[in-house]
Write a protein that holds these residues in place. Structure first.
Motif, mmCIF file in Angstrom:
data_model
loop_
_atom_site.group_PDB
_atom_site.id
_atom_site.type_symbol
_atom_site.label_atom_id
_atom_site.label_comp_id
_atom_site.label_asym_id
_atom_site.label_seq_id
_atom_site.Cartn_x
_atom_site.Cartn_y
_atom_site.Cartn_z
ATOM 1 N N ARG A 1 32.505 -5.642 -54.209
ATOM 2 C CA ARG A 1 31.556 -6.534 -54.882
ATOM 3 C C ARG A 1 31.360 -7.770 -54.001
ATOM 4 N N PRO A 2 30.504 -7.677 -52.984
ATOM 5 C CA PRO A 2 30.333 -8.815 -52.075
ATOM 6 C C PRO A 2 29.679 -9.997 -52.772
ATOM 7 N N SER A 3 30.133 -11.184 -52.439
ATOM 8 C CA SER A 3 29.567 -12.393 -53.033
ATOM 9 C C SER A 3 28.482 -12.955 -52.118
ATOM 10 N N GLY A 4 27.546 -13.663 -52.718
ATOM 11 C CA GLY A 4 26.516 -14.336 -51.940
ATOM 12 C C GLY A 4 25.447 -13.438 -51.369
ATOM 13 N N VAL A 5 25.353 -12.196 -51.834
ATOM 14 C CA VAL A 5 24.340 -11.272 -51.333
ATOM 15 C C VAL A 5 23.185 -11.221 -52.325
ATOM 16 N N THR A 6 21.977 -11.409 -51.838
ATOM 17 C CA THR A 6 20.799 -11.366 -52.698
ATOM 18 C C THR A 6 19.871 -10.235 -52.274
ATOM 19 N N ARG A 7 19.061 -9.793 -53.201
ATOM 20 C CA ARG A 7 18.109 -8.722 -52.928
ATOM 21 C C ARG A 7 17.135 -9.153 -51.832
ATOM 22 N N SER A 8 16.788 -8.256 -50.958
ATOM 23 C CA SER A 8 15.837 -8.542 -49.890
ATOM 24 C C SER A 8 14.481 -8.946 -50.472
ATOM 25 N N LEU A 9 13.812 -9.903 -49.839
ATOM 26 C CA LEU A 9 12.498 -10.339 -50.312
ATOM 27 C C LEU A 9 11.426 -9.287 -50.017
ATOM 28 N N SER A 10 11.589 -8.550 -48.930
ATOM 29 C CA SER A 10 10.645 -7.481 -48.587
ATOM 30 C C SER A 10 11.271 -6.144 -48.935
ATOM 31 N N PRO A 11 10.458 -5.113 -49.185
ATOM 32 C CA PRO A 11 10.998 -3.806 -49.586
ATOM 33 C C PRO A 11 12.051 -3.289 -48.609
ATOM 34 N N PRO B 1 12.202 6.290 -36.669
ATOM 35 C CA PRO B 1 10.944 5.542 -36.617
ATOM 36 C C PRO B 1 11.207 4.043 -36.670
ATOM 37 N N GLU B 2 10.190 3.255 -36.382
ATOM 38 C CA GLU B 2 10.319 1.801 -36.438
ATOM 39 C C GLU B 2 10.702 1.369 -37.849
ATOM 40 N N GLY B 3 11.628 0.430 -37.934
ATOM 41 C CA GLY B 3 12.056 -0.092 -39.222
ATOM 42 C C GLY B 3 13.313 0.545 -39.772
ATOM 43 N N VAL B 4 13.816 1.587 -39.095
ATOM 44 C CA VAL B 4 14.991 2.316 -39.583
ATOM 45 C C VAL B 4 16.199 2.013 -38.705
ATOM 46 N N THR B 5 17.330 1.716 -39.335
ATOM 47 C CA THR B 5 18.596 1.524 -38.622
ATOM 48 C C THR B 5 19.602 2.538 -39.124
ATOM 49 N N LEU B 6 20.186 3.294 -38.208
ATOM 50 C CA LEU B 6 21.236 4.239 -38.551
ATOM 51 C C LEU B 6 22.570 3.572 -38.222
ATOM 52 N N HIS B 7 23.328 3.233 -39.256
ATOM 53 C CA HIS B 7 24.544 2.439 -39.075
ATOM 54 C C HIS B 7 25.782 3.271 -38.794
ATOM 55 N N GLY B 8 25.757 4.577 -39.089
ATOM 56 C CA GLY B 8 26.970 5.362 -38.992
ATOM 57 C C GLY B 8 27.943 4.988 -40.094
ATOM 58 N N TYR B 9 29.219 5.144 -39.820
ATOM 59 C CA TYR B 9 30.241 4.775 -40.805
ATOM 60 C C TYR B 9 30.364 3.257 -40.879
ATOM 61 N N LEU B 10 30.504 2.738 -42.107
ATOM 62 C CA LEU B 10 30.712 1.304 -42.309
ATOM 63 C C LEU B 10 31.910 1.078 -43.226
ATOM 64 N N PRO B 11 32.686 0.018 -42.995
ATOM 65 C CA PRO B 11 33.735 -0.361 -43.951
ATOM 66 C C PRO B 11 33.111 -0.643 -45.319
ATOM 67 N N TRP C 1 3.576 -1.257 -46.730
ATOM 68 C CA TRP C 1 4.492 -2.399 -46.680
ATOM 69 C C TRP C 1 4.966 -2.572 -45.240
ATOM 70 N N PRO C 2 4.235 -3.310 -44.409
ATOM 71 C CA PRO C 2 4.582 -3.419 -42.974
ATOM 72 C C PRO C 2 5.996 -3.936 -42.717
ATOM 73 N N GLY C 3 6.538 -4.721 -43.640
ATOM 74 C CA GLY C 3 7.879 -5.264 -43.438
ATOM 75 C C GLY C 3 8.984 -4.400 -43.982
ATOM 76 N N LEU C 4 8.663 -3.211 -44.468
ATOM 77 C CA LEU C 4 9.675 -2.332 -45.071
ATOM 78 C C LEU C 4 10.717 -1.907 -44.042
ATOM 79 N N THR C 5 11.981 -1.921 -44.461
ATOM 80 C CA THR C 5 13.076 -1.488 -43.596
ATOM 81 C C THR C 5 13.943 -0.464 -44.326
ATOM 82 N N VAL C 6 14.643 0.343 -43.544
ATOM 83 C CA VAL C 6 15.497 1.405 -44.089
ATOM 84 C C VAL C 6 16.857 1.353 -43.403
ATOM 85 N N ASP C 7 17.918 1.365 -44.208
ATOM 86 C CA ASP C 7 19.286 1.440 -43.690
ATOM 87 C C ASP C 7 19.867 2.800 -44.044
ATOM 88 N N VAL C 8 20.270 3.557 -43.050
ATOM 89 C CA VAL C 8 20.924 4.846 -43.262
ATOM 90 C C VAL C 8 22.406 4.663 -42.957
#
Length: 364
Positions: free
Chosen positions: A179-189, A239-249, A217-224
């Motif tokens: 439950r991370p603190s201080g995280v807010t919903r992204s303003l763009s999709p 494609p542009e706007g997509v980040t593949l993070h792999g494994y994350l803590p 939505w030109p500012g749309l981003t995707v986290d995999v």
């Protein structure tokens, strides 16, 4: 009780997924309650053959296929030691009733039926052999034993596609997220996709949908978020706007989840969809196809959107983004709060002790 948990992988295996989370979360709670727990599993390169974590003893042997006969031999040499065996099915079960004492309680733990997925991951002859083991051989082996399923979808598939006849009890997944603190919903999709990068998850469908979504939505981003055998292939076509993070803590994973507008699962079928509940616990609804497991984890119109198979994913996600508001977040959190690993462990413990239990699932 002396409990053996036999599972294809352990939670630290590089290819671990929801089945490993289920086995580990329950095993550690059994140990905490005072039971003697041994977790037998495959050994990935670099893993110790034996170790102890949170009171659970891990023994590792063999690889993808050799783990099955090796675990059976290991159990045969200790056939009088265990009161209960939790035989976790990951495509095929371990067939432990063949080697344990008749009075040992064996529960086949079924996450989902794999018959349709064998052909996606294996050559034809091996897929047919897998279906034979999962169907007729397993049905006969476990006919005198109770089974555990994680969702109504899995129970239906066991009955209808495998011809399962014995008693099946539903013990749902729990949910546990940072439950991370201080995280807010992204303003763009912002879209997040969480899960193993394997063929039946169909992450490629999401990547194909992104250019069309970014036209609106030109500012749309995707986290995999996730890892798996398709990681290099998917990374080569991002494609542009997509980040593949792999494994994350866990903390980093939760931060990305909490910033998203929606979570997307393009899977062709699940036993449940643990990632759906992890997203819901942080107030993020899911867009998924109306397939086994996901239709149980997503409450259509309340905690997400279920799309008929064959629907163009970009249109489905676009409609969800246009409709999204904070009421979905509230309902998601309320839905996730109904599931806990403690409750799941209590249900399974009662079954192992031979007690009558209330239904582990509220029909809807």
């Amino acid at each position: 009780m002396k409990i053996a948990v036999v599972n294809w992988r352990d939670p630290w295996h590089p290819q671990a997924g929801g089945a490993e989370t289920f086995a580990w979360e329950l095993a550690r709670r059994f140990a905490r309650a005072g039971h003697e727990v041994c977790f037998a599993t495959a050994r990935a390169p670099g893993q110790a053959r034996s170790e102890r974590a949170e009171g659970v003893r891990f023994v590792r042997m063999g690889g993808v296929f050799t783990v099955y006969p090796l675990v059976l031999c290991w159990l045969l040499l200790r056939r009088g030691r265990f009161d209960v065996v939790l035989d976790c099915q990951n495509g095929i079960p371990f067939f432990t009733p063949w080697v344990v004492r008749r009075r040992t309680k064996v529960f086949c733990v079924m996450h989902h039926v794999h018959d349709r997925q064998f052909g996606v991951h294996m050559p034809g002859w091996l897929a047919a052999f897998g279906r034979f083991l999962e169907g007729p051989v397993a049905r006969r082996t476990y006919r005198r034993h109770a089974s555990v399923a994680v969702s109504p979808s899995t129970v239906r598939a066991m009955r209808e596609r495998l011809g399962w006849e014995g008693p099946v009890h539903i013990v749902p997944n729990g949910v546990s997220v940072a439950r991370p603190s201080g995280v807010t919903r992204s303003l763009s999709p912002r879209i997040v996709c969480l899960g193993r990068l394997v063929a039946h998850k169909r992450v490629g469908l999401l990547l194909d949908a992104v250019p069309q979504l970014r036209e609106r939505w030109p500012g749309l981003t995707v986290d995999v978020i996730g890892r798996g055998p398709l990681e290099d292939e998917l990374r080569a076509r991002l494609p542009e706007g997509v980040t593949l993070h792999g494994y994350l803590p866990e903390e980093d994973k939760a931060r990305l989840l909490a910033r998203a507008w929606v979570h997307v699962s393009a899977s062709q079928g699940e036993g449940w969809g643990l990632s759906v509940l992890e997203a819901a616990a942080l107030g993020v609804p899911t867009v998924a196809f109306d397939v086994e497991g996901l239709r149980d984890a997503v409450r259509d119109g309340e905690t997400g959107w279920l799309l008929p198979e064959g629907t163009e994913l970009a249109k489905g996600i676009g409609a969800a983004l246009a409709e999204w508001d904070d009421t979905y977040s509230v309902k998601c959190r309320a839905w996730a709060d109904r599931f806990s690993w403690d409750r799941s462990a209590e249900l399974l413990t009662a079954l192992m002790l031979g007690r009558e239990v209330e239904a582990g699932w509220e029909a809807r």
